[in-house]
Design a protein around this motif. Structure first.
Motif, PDB file in Angstrom:
ATOM      1  N   HIS B 279       0.826  -1.196   0.000  1.00 54.72           N
ATOM      2  CA  HIS B 279       0.000   0.000   0.000  1.00 54.72           C
ATOM      3  C   HIS B 279       0.861   1.246   0.000  1.00 54.72           C
ATOM      4  N   GLY B 295      12.800  -5.910   6.487  1.00 55.02           N
ATOM      5  CA  GLY B 295      11.502  -6.259   7.044  1.00 55.02           C
ATOM      6  C   GLY B 295      11.409  -7.748   7.283  1.00 55.02           C
ATOM      7  N   LEU B 296      10.308  -8.159   7.915  1.00 60.62           N
ATOM      8  CA  LEU B 296      10.108  -9.577   8.166  1.00 60.62           C
ATOM      9  C   LEU B 296       9.851 -10.302   6.856  1.00 60.62           C
ATOM     10  N   VAL B 297      10.159 -11.583   6.850  1.00 63.20           N
ATOM     11  CA  VAL B 297       9.806 -12.404   5.704  1.00 63.20           C
ATOM     12  C   VAL B 297       8.283 -12.374   5.561  1.00 63.20           C
ATOM     13  N   GLY B 298       7.800 -12.089   4.348  1.00 60.66           N
ATOM     14  CA  GLY B 298       6.365 -12.037   4.135  1.00 60.66           C
ATOM     15  C   GLY B 298       5.783 -10.650   4.277  1.00 60.66           C
ATOM     16  N   ARG B 301       8.208  -7.323   0.678  1.00 63.92           N
ATOM     17  CA  ARG B 301       9.374  -6.701   0.034  1.00 63.92           C
ATOM     18  C   ARG B 301       9.579  -7.207  -1.378  1.00 63.92           C
ATOM     19  N   SER B 462      17.194 -10.171   4.326  1.00 65.51           N
ATOM     20  CA  SER B 462      16.658 -10.540   5.628  1.00 65.51           C
ATOM     21  C   SER B 462      17.757 -10.586   6.672  1.00 65.51           C
ATOM     22  N   LEU B 464      20.135  -8.819   8.927  1.00 70.41           N
ATOM     23  CA  LEU B 464      20.270  -7.485   9.488  1.00 70.41           C
ATOM     24  C   LEU B 464      21.686  -6.923   9.354  1.00 70.41           C
ATOM     25  N   GLU B 479       4.016  -5.147   6.848  1.00 71.04           N
ATOM     26  CA  GLU B 479       2.689  -5.454   6.325  1.00 71.04           C
ATOM     27  C   GLU B 479       2.362  -4.628   5.082  1.00 71.04           C
ATOM     28  N   GLY B 480       3.280  -4.617   4.150  1.00 70.65           N
ATOM     29  CA  GLY B 480       3.024  -4.001   2.864  1.00 70.65           C
ATOM     30  C   GLY B 480       3.176  -2.491   2.818  1.00 70.65           C
ATOM     31  N   MET B 497      14.360  -3.146  13.718  1.00 65.74           N
ATOM     32  CA  MET B 497      13.438  -4.122  14.325  1.00 65.74           C
ATOM     33  C   MET B 497      12.126  -3.473  14.705  1.00 65.74           C
ATOM     34  N   ALA B 500      10.129  -2.819  11.671  1.00 62.32           N
ATOM     35  CA  ALA B 500       9.769  -4.038  10.946  1.00 62.32           C
ATOM     36  C   ALA B 500       8.647  -4.798  11.627  1.00 62.32           C
ATOM     37  N   THR B 501       8.589  -4.732  12.936  1.00 64.69           N
ATOM     38  CA  THR B 501       7.558  -5.463  13.654  1.00 64.69           C
ATOM     39  C   THR B 501       6.343  -4.596  13.906  1.00 64.69           C
ATOM     40  N   SER B 503       5.855  -2.696  16.243  1.00 61.06           N
ATOM     41  CA  SER B 503       5.483  -2.870  17.643  1.00 61.06           C
ATOM     42  C   SER B 503       5.035  -1.540  18.237  1.00 61.06           C
ATOM     43  N   LEU B 507      10.386   0.073  21.237  1.00 59.00           N
ATOM     44  CA  LEU B 507      11.422  -0.902  21.555  1.00 59.00           C
ATOM     45  C   LEU B 507      12.803  -0.258  21.667  1.00 59.00           C
TER      46      LEU B 507
END
Lengths: 375, 513
Positions: B279, B295-298, B301, B462, B464, B479-480, B497, B500-501, B503, B507
């Motif tokens: 998006h 970013g996280l796998v999935g 990217r 992936s 770091l 998430e896109g 991190m 990417a998460t 959160s 953090l």
């Protein structure tokens, strides 16, 4: 990489217990019926017979109509069953039409030239077919040439042998002993004997394919030949056996041909190999191997043969009869593609459901570590 | 035999001495030596092309050795097929899972060894029950009745492991089993490996991840250029020592990105959108710059990169290269405009795996090489030569087939192929996945070098340390969406991190506090 937007990211580091991916048994049965190609093709066949019967009730209910309906597909059923055994291993046997012609002529000659008893003639013809299949199998497994090319070659060679052996000679109904030709007309509970034999053969082959180790290995070989080698499966031996089986069934089909038609000329079985492949494809046998059943192929064969006799009854002209068969094959392939895509999506979705909730806590973006970070 | 029993010590499960194997003119293995005792986990490490995989394939019966001693459980053996090695008690988990997609998970485990009932019929209920028992031992739930098609790589790997365990093998060889696994799955695998070791089995573990080698293994054997280098107890050695032996030189700097002069904007992406995938993605890459998509796998990217290159469609947005807008779903237009794309899965998407090196390198520029529509092997070799040389592709000849090369060399061939197009922008997805330490540094040096010459590079990674070491700017995808854009000095493990998460808890503050 899977798409994860809106869904939990795949395999977070501390997804503790993964949910079982098992669908409930009811879902599985329902899914099985919906996806069962055998059932779908069977329903098309029934619909065709029903519609034709409304136009001409003798198509089904006349004693001749009933008998033809059952006996006509028997030869193609044998060939389609043999073809399935080969196609499942990601091969194809195009020589079956020539094998049928050759063994049919052999059967006739044995009756004319020798006094061999009928059962022995049948055995010799089937063995001859198996021998021709063995030649195919040896060439395919040791020649490292695709079976499409090998059996295209043997299609012409076997036909050539037939032509030079028979010349302009033909076997006539009068040459065949009555005891044998009556096989083509005899019935068991109104079901022709040839049909009964074809169905028994189909049942035995299908049962073996489903329940024996070597049968399952045929599917494994077709599903991924490289993996089959790494598994240590006896790939060459299994493929060889598949071709022998296909040849033997084509030999039996040759015997059927004599029993059914009484006459054998040099064009016996000409072009029928493509019908056999078509029947298997329509019946849900994947052309690249690994899946499909002999029941499906047999139903496909019955559908093909029945269309040929039903369409004239329905008043559809010759051109359209062929076009319908072609359309049916294309539709079968298109349906396979759509179903495969749907299944793949469903399986991936089932997998993603397994992945559990996202981690409550922030996780590092990757699990890989550089060298030197641990010592 | 009597001498062995007198010695008292347990004889090694596997004994390889001076094993050699050549493929044509290429010596894949010169003198492989490996001795694995029962009840131990033995690490086998070495750069790509060091001969580890060849060694494994000899043990597995895929290849036959040309020379040397090969003993299993004290007996001289010479396997001509995988069936023979299996029967002798060797189980191998290959780098790439080898499953039958059309068949059920349970059949994949038991193919050729199905449990039987009366009349030698396959006993399916028994097979499913045994599969479930294996999976519960591994702590996972996979429906044994579902087809293998559509399973994640991790699940496929678990099926391979279940298969190996069910073989009840005396020797279990795992060739990079953790490459596709997440942390929790790796822990599970290690627990299983340790329990197998405690049962007295011998395990060989091949990995590029030293933390895993040191966490799991008892002994470590180093190989280099097809030759045995050393064997040590893991407790008595260090990562630095092993790395030095692997590469035969000290690894100076792992991520040597040299700051380059940043030029004009090369790639401009504006408001890229695809429902359910990504998006409102907007970013720029300038000449001489390495921009990382982290970013996280999935997270989306690779999907963004594929859309930019024109492989996948997008619903809205604009992609421009050097100021010229690119049509969507037209990779050829993207290539013509000066874009190059090195995909993550080089075997499936980047290489004509059966083709020669020259054919591969020349494949994208063949329209420029042909004469009256004909393409000669000579023209291909001529075009491929300089690039293969510059990237130090270690092969005897350009007419070698790509399938026979190591992973690191394959990656170089893919790079050479694209660099031959003289691109303005290079998109590279996981540039060093499955590549060993020495080659990794070479790939990094190469990327840095290319950026220094004014190439714009968009890198998906992936790892770091790779992201932090190589990137001038880091775009973190969550998430896109691009959750954060971090300059080189802002990018820390914590800040990446955090973004990417996605959160909610800050953090980075917690960590720095």
């Amino acid at each position: 990489m899977t798409v994860a937007t809106g869904a939990p990211p795949p395999l977070p580091d501390d997804a503790i217990e993964l949910a079982p991916s098992a669908l409930s048994p009811a879902q599985r049965v329902l899914g099985g019926v919906l996806r069962s190609r055998e059932l779908a093709v069977g329903l098309v066949l029934l619909a065709l017979v029903a519609v034709t019967a409304t136009q001409s009730s003798s198509f089904v209910f006349g004693s001749d109509g009933w008998r033809s309906l059952l006996v006509n597909p028997s030869i193609l059923i044998l060939l389609a069953v043999g073809q399935t055994v080969v196609i499942v291993t990601r091969n194809v046997d195009l020589s079956v039409g020539s094998t049928l012609g050759l063994t049919a002529y052999l059967t006739g000659r044995l009756f004319v030239d020798t006094g061999l008893p009928t059962p022995l003639v049948i055995v010799v013809a089937v063995l001859a077919g198996a021998g021709l299949g063995f030649v195919n199998g040896i060439l395919v497994t040791f020649g490292r040439v695709p079976s499409l090319v090998i059996t295209l070659g043997t299609l012409y060679i076997y036909r050539g042998v037939f032509l030079s052996w028979a010349g302009s000679d033909r076997i006539n109904a009068g040459d065949i002993p009555d005891g044998f030709s009556s096989l083509g007309t005899e019935q068991v509970l109104t079901v022709p004997v040839l049909t009964v034999v074809a169905l028994v053969v189909m049942g035995v082959v299908g049962y073996l394919m489903h329940t024996s180790r070597s049968g399952r290995e045929l599917y494994a070989i077709g599903s991924d030949p490289d993996a089959a080698h790494l598994y240590g499966l006896p790939v060459a031996r299994r493929v060889l056996v598949a071709f022998v089986a296909s040849g033997a069934l084509a030999g039996l089909a040759g015997v059927f041909y004599v029993a059914r038609y009484g006459t054998v000329s040099s064009n016996a079985g000409f072009g029928i190999e493509l019908q056999a492949v078509g029947a298997a494809v329509i019946g849900g046998v994947a052309i690249f191997g690994g899946s499909g059943t002999v029941w499906g192929a047999a139903i496909g064969a019955t559908l093909l043969v029945t269309i040929n006799s039903a369409l004239p009854v329905l008043g559809i002209d010759d051109f359209w009869q062929r076009a319908v068969v072609g359309a049916l094959i294309l539709a079968a392939v298109a349906l396979d593609r759509v179903l495969a895509l749907r299944q793949e999506r469903r399986l991936v979705a089932a997998r993603d459901l397994d992945l559990g909730p996202p981690p409550p806590q922030a996780e590092k973006p990757s699990t890989s570590a550089s060298s030197g970070s641990a010592s | 035999m009597s001498a062995r029993t007198e010695a008292g010590a347990a004889s090694p499960t596997l004994e390889l001495r001076d094993v050699a194997k050549s493929f044509g003119a290429v010596a894949a293995l010169r003198s492989g030596t490996l001795e694995v005792s029962p009840g131990s986990i033995h690490a086998l490490v070495g750069e790509n092309g060091a001969g580890k995989s060849t060694l494994v394939k000899i043990v597995a019966g895929v290849h036959r050795r040309d020379a040397g001693t090969f003993r299993l459980l004290g007996t001289d053996v010479d396997f001509g097929s995988t069936a023979e090695s299996k029967a002798a008690g060797v189980a191998v988990i290959y780098q790439e899972p080898t499953l039958f997609p059309d068949l059920s998970v349970a059949e994949n485990i038991f193919m050729g060894r199905h449990p039987l009932r009366a009349g030698r019929r396959i006993d399916r209920p028994q097979m499913y029950a045994e599969s479930e028992a294996l999976f519960s031992r591994l702590g996972v739930h996979i429906d044994p009745r579902r087809p293998a098609r559509g399973l994640s790589i991790a699940d496929q790997q678990i099926i391979e492991i279940a298969k190996a365990i069910s073989l009840d093998a005396a020797l279990l060889v795992m060739d990079e089993p953790t490459a596709a696994l997440s942390g929790v799955e790796v822990d599970r695998l290690f627990a299983v490996a340790r329990s197998l070791r405690d049962e007295g089995r011998a395990l060989v573990f091949i990995s590029h991840r030293f933390d895993e080698v040191f966490a799991l293994c008892d002994m470590v054997t180093v190989m280099r250029d097809g030759q045995y280098v050393s064997t040590d107890a893991v407790a008595e050695t260090s990562v630095e020592q092993i790395v030095a032996r692997m590469v035969g030189r000290e690894v100076a700097e792992l991520f040597p990105k040299v700051p380059a002069e940043v030029g004009d904007v090369v790639l401009e992406v504006e408001g890229l959108n695809r429902a359910g995938v990504f998006h409102d993605v907007s970013f720029q890459v300038r000449a001489g710059e390495i921009v990382a998509l982290a970013g996280l796998v999935g997270a989306g990217r690779s999907e963004i990169a594929r859309a930019v290159f024109g492989v996948d469609r997008y619903d809205a947005g604009r992609v421009a290269l050097a100021g010229r807008p690119l049509p969507q779903r037209r990779p050829r237009a993207a290539i013509a405009a000066g874009m190059a794309f090195v995909p993550e899965d080089r075997r499936q998407q980047g290489l004509v795996i059966e083709g020669t090196i020259a054919r591969n390198v020349a494949s994208v520029i063949r329209t420029r090489l042909d004469r009256f529509g004909l393409l000669t092997a000579r023209a291909e070799n001529k075009a491929a030569g300089p690039w293969a040389g510059r990237l130090e592709v270690k092969t005897s000849a350009l007419d070698m087939r790509a399938a026979t090369m190591s992973g690191g060399n394959q990656q170089k061939v893919v790079l050479a192929k694209w660099l031959a197009t003289e691109p303005k922008l290079l998109i590279i997805d996981e540039p060093t996945r499955g590549i060993d330490v020495g080659t990794k540094a070479e790939v990094h040096r190469l990327l840095s070098d290319l950026a220094g010459r004014g190439l714009a590079i968009l890198m998906i990674s992936s790892e770091l340390p790779e992201v932090l070491g190589m990137a001038d700017r880091v775009l973190v995808v969550h998430e896109g969406r691009i959750a954060a854009e971090l300059d080189r000095d802002q990018a820390t493990p914590e800040s990446v991190m955090h973004a990417a998460t996605g959160s909610v808890t800050p953090l980075s503050q917690e960590v720095t506090a």
